[in-house]
Design an enzyme around this catalytic site. Structure first.
Site, PDB file in Angstrom:
ATOM      1  N   ASP A  10     -17.131  43.172  15.504  1.00  0.00           N
ATOM      2  CA  ASP A  10     -16.023  42.300  15.897  1.00  0.00           C
ATOM      3  C   ASP A  10     -16.612  40.909  16.100  1.00  0.00           C
ATOM      4  OD1 ASP A  10     -14.065  40.870  17.182  1.00  0.00           O
ATOM      5  OD2 ASP A  10     -13.772  42.322  18.796  1.00  0.00           O
ATOM      6  N   VAL A  33      -8.150  37.857  12.156  1.00  0.00           N
ATOM      7  CA  VAL A  33      -9.331  37.367  12.863  1.00  0.00           C
ATOM      8  C   VAL A  33      -9.018  36.059  13.609  1.00  0.00           C
ATOM      9  CG1 VAL A  33     -10.401  36.066  10.958  1.00  0.00           C
ATOM     10  CG2 VAL A  33     -11.836  37.214  12.630  1.00  0.00           C
ATOM     11  N   ASP A  34      -8.136  35.263  13.054  1.00  0.00           N
ATOM     12  CA  ASP A  34      -7.709  33.995  13.677  1.00  0.00           C
ATOM     13  C   ASP A  34      -7.101  34.263  15.062  1.00  0.00           C
ATOM     14  OD1 ASP A  34      -6.986  31.368  14.018  1.00  0.00           O
ATOM     15  OD2 ASP A  34      -5.578  31.280  12.340  1.00  0.00           O
ATOM     16  N   SER A 117     -10.317  35.230   3.732  1.00  0.00           N
ATOM     17  CA  SER A 117      -9.217  35.456   2.768  1.00  0.00           C
ATOM     18  C   SER A 117      -8.965  36.914   2.377  1.00  0.00           C
ATOM     19  CB  SER A 117      -9.397  34.643   1.466  1.00  0.00           C
ATOM     20  OG  SER A 117      -9.105  33.278   1.686  1.00  0.00           O
ATOM     21  N   THR A 118      -9.796  37.859   2.877  1.00  0.00           N
ATOM     22  CA  THR A 118      -9.650  39.242   2.394  1.00  0.00           C
ATOM     23  C   THR A 118      -8.658  40.085   3.196  1.00  0.00           C
ATOM     24  OG1 THR A 118     -11.483  40.085   3.730  1.00  0.00           O
ATOM     25  CG2 THR A 118     -12.018  39.267   1.520  1.00  0.00           C
ATOM     26  N   GLY A 119      -7.991  39.463   4.173  1.00  0.00           N
ATOM     27  CA  GLY A 119      -6.989  40.197   4.948  1.00  0.00           C
ATOM     28  C   GLY A 119      -5.600  39.823   4.467  1.00  0.00           C
TER      29      GLY A 119
HETATM   30  P1  ADP Z   1      -7.157  35.794   5.906  1.00  0.00           P
HETATM   31  O1  ADP Z   1      -5.828  35.228   6.272  1.00  0.00           O
HETATM   32  O2  ADP Z   1      -8.187  34.739   5.606  1.00  0.00           O
HETATM   33  O3  ADP Z   1      -7.072  36.868   4.873  1.00  0.00           O
HETATM   34  P2  ADP Z   1      -7.490  37.810   8.012  1.00  0.00           P
HETATM   35  O4  ADP Z   1      -7.803  37.576   9.441  1.00  0.00           O
HETATM   36  O5  ADP Z   1      -6.190  38.465   7.699  1.00  0.00           O
HETATM   37  O6  ADP Z   1      -7.674  36.405   7.291  1.00  0.00           O
HETATM   38  O7  ADP Z   1      -8.647  38.687   7.371  1.00  0.00           O
HETATM   39  C1  ADP Z   1      -9.914  38.200   7.038  1.00  0.00           C
HETATM   40  C2  ADP Z   1     -10.934  39.299   7.270  1.00  0.00           C
HETATM   41  O8  ADP Z   1     -11.269  39.358   8.644  1.00  0.00           O
HETATM   42  C3  ADP Z   1     -10.451  40.688   6.885  1.00  0.00           C
HETATM   43  O9  ADP Z   1     -11.460  41.301   6.100  1.00  0.00           O
HETATM   44  C4  ADP Z   1     -10.285  41.402   8.219  1.00  0.00           C
HETATM   45  O10 ADP Z   1     -10.587  42.790   8.113  1.00  0.00           O
HETATM   46  C5  ADP Z   1     -11.341  40.704   9.040  1.00  0.00           C
HETATM   47  N1  ADP Z   1     -11.183  40.758  10.502  1.00  0.00           N
HETATM   48  C6  ADP Z   1     -10.061  40.894  11.240  1.00  0.00           C
HETATM   49  N2  ADP Z   1     -10.347  40.875  12.550  1.00  0.00           N
HETATM   50  C7  ADP Z   1     -11.711  40.739  12.645  1.00  0.00           C
HETATM   51  C8  ADP Z   1     -12.646  40.669  13.720  1.00  0.00           C
HETATM   52  N3  ADP Z   1     -12.246  40.734  15.000  1.00  0.00           N
HETATM   53  N4  ADP Z   1     -13.963  40.525  13.425  1.00  0.00           N
HETATM   54  C9  ADP Z   1     -14.388  40.448  12.148  1.00  0.00           C
HETATM   55  N5  ADP Z   1     -13.566  40.501  11.094  1.00  0.00           N
HETATM   56  C10 ADP Z   1     -12.238  40.643  11.334  1.00  0.00           C
END
Ligand code: ADP
Length: 178
Positions: A10, A33-34, A117-119
């Protein structure tokens, strides 16, 4: 250990000097993640972000980390995947480069990235992995700062994709011994 590594975890718990936020152009928070970074950093992060007036896709802006262990956050809006022919790869590479450049300019020695960008933005994991590794390894080859760069994957599957790609392209190469 080399200057680059891939781990599962995380990113809000990271002990790096700076973590990267996969933001959107508003820089005012979002999902994934944001949202997690803003929750962990506390409301002062949003207050500082409001003073930045957004950020174009592929560029990066620096804030403090507030309640995070990380001293800084590098905010970078990744591209939304639109099929691959809308400059997505160049923009994604630019996200990684811009963050590393900003880290270097500020003397930041360790940076942790999520898989930008992968989420929600839908970038296919394997293609994003290839772009991110190339951008990071190219930067490390040409610059001494930051000293340490990690990609913190949220899932074991995401880490596996990155590790396979890393082992295929970089293991045993000069970049591996950076
Ligand atoms: P984006 O809009 O850039 O796709 P996301 O937050 O939806 O951003 O996803 C980007 C990546 O971050 C994804 O691979 C997701 O699994 C990952 N992610 C989400 N939460 C966390 C976290 N707490 N720590 C690390 N990676 C995370």
């Amino acid at each position: 250990m080399g200057r680059f590594s891939i781990l599962v975890g995380d990113i809000t718990q990271s002990d790096a000097e700076a973590i990267v936020n996969a933001a959107n152009e508003s820089l005012l928070g979002g999902s994934g993640v944001d949202g997690a970074i803003h929750r962990a950093a506390g409301p002062e992060l949003l207050a500082e972000c409001r003073t930045l007036h957004g950020c174009p896709t592929g560029q990066a802006k620096l804030t403090k980390g507030y309640q995070l262990k990380a001293r800084y956050v590098l905010h970078t809006p990744g591209p939304v995947w639109q099929g691959g022919e809308h400059d997505e790869a160049a923009l994604l590479a630019s996200c990684y480069r811009s963050c590393l450049q900003l880290a270097e300019e500020n003397g930041i020695q360790s940076v942790d990235f999520p898989c930008i960008s992968t989420g929600v933005f839908g970038y296919p994991a394997a293609q994003a992995a290839s772009v991110s590794l190339r951008a990071i390894m190219d930067f490390l080859r040409d610059h001494d700062t930051p000293q340490q760069v990690r990609v913190v994957c949220h899932t074991e599957e995401a880490a596996k994709v990155l590790r396979q790609m890393y082992n295929f392209w970089f293991a045993g190469t000069k970049a591996d011994r950076l």
